[in-house]
Write an enzyme that holds these catalytic residues in place. Sequence first.
Site, mmCIF file in Angstrom:
data_model
loop_
_atom_site.group_PDB
_atom_site.id
_atom_site.type_symbol
_atom_site.label_atom_id
_atom_site.label_comp_id
_atom_site.label_asym_id
_atom_site.label_seq_id
_atom_site.Cartn_x
_atom_site.Cartn_y
_atom_site.Cartn_z
ATOM 1 C CG HIS A 145 0.551 6.389 -0.675
ATOM 2 N ND1 HIS A 145 -0.585 6.972 -1.194
ATOM 3 C CD2 HIS A 145 0.165 5.794 0.493
ATOM 4 C CE1 HIS A 145 -1.609 6.751 -0.383
ATOM 5 N NE2 HIS A 145 -1.187 6.038 0.644
ATOM 6 C CG HIS A 163 5.975 11.497 -5.256
ATOM 7 N ND1 HIS A 163 7.107 11.542 -4.475
ATOM 8 C CD2 HIS A 163 5.846 12.759 -5.764
ATOM 9 C CE1 HIS A 163 7.622 12.756 -4.516
ATOM 10 N NE2 HIS A 163 6.877 13.508 -5.288
ATOM 11 C CG HIS A 215 -1.649 1.273 1.437
ATOM 12 N ND1 HIS A 215 -2.846 1.562 0.824
ATOM 13 C CD2 HIS A 215 -1.345 2.368 2.207
ATOM 14 C CE1 HIS A 215 -3.250 2.772 1.192
ATOM 15 N NE2 HIS A 215 -2.371 3.272 2.033
ATOM 16 C CD GLU A 216 1.884 3.523 3.630
ATOM 17 O OE1 GLU A 216 2.053 4.580 2.987
ATOM 18 O OE2 GLU A 216 0.909 3.347 4.383
#
Length: 229
Positions: free
Chosen positions: A99, A103, A95-96
């Site tokens: 991100h 980006h 999940h991270e």
Amino acid sequence: MVRLLIILVPLLILATYGPGWWVRRTLAKYSQPEERYQGSGGELARHLLNQRGLHKVAVEVTESGDHYDPEARAVRLTSGNYHGRSLTAVTVAAHEVGHAIQHAEGYAPLRLRGELVRWAASGQRLGAFLMLAIPVITILTRHPAPGAMFLLAGLLSMGLAAIVHLVTLPTELDASFNRALPILRDGGYLYETDYPHAQRILKAAAYTYVAQSLMSLLNIWAWLRFLRR
């Protein structure tokens, strides 16, 4: 009125604290067994980043909750998820990483969230300053401060946080279900029976911000009730 409060107060408490309790329970549930997978969450994050050419994005241990820091370009995982090999650890890591991919791709909602966080941080500092300054000014001038100033201070310090959390939700859902879940499925990183459980974890990871937003709204409600006295 009393009967209405007897009904509304428990519902308000449930609506405010319920999502946070559900998130914590879900993440804790799938943190066992601790050695379900061969690789840890930190190792999977590093592998997924390298696979996508994001070699400069760091993977670090943090004590402030799992998150991706766009300014530092770092995926940060709590110790349990960084070192852990549970379903929760590897799913939260994916999940991270989602991100970090957002980006790298210039995902617009992530940029908007970053701008809002910066504005909110300044507003919260101003709100906190006003909360401290207004009573002092009142004592020095011997004139009560207008209620609007107290209202402004509360909205700046608490309301902006609620807005940021709500705006963050679409970004979190995208990281969970348009990034992390396809990555895990396409790479075959999980046991087949684990995917439905991984979906619950990813939903919990995203809805963490709903719980935080509800807490902020509860703080605003309490502040408004204080001002009405």
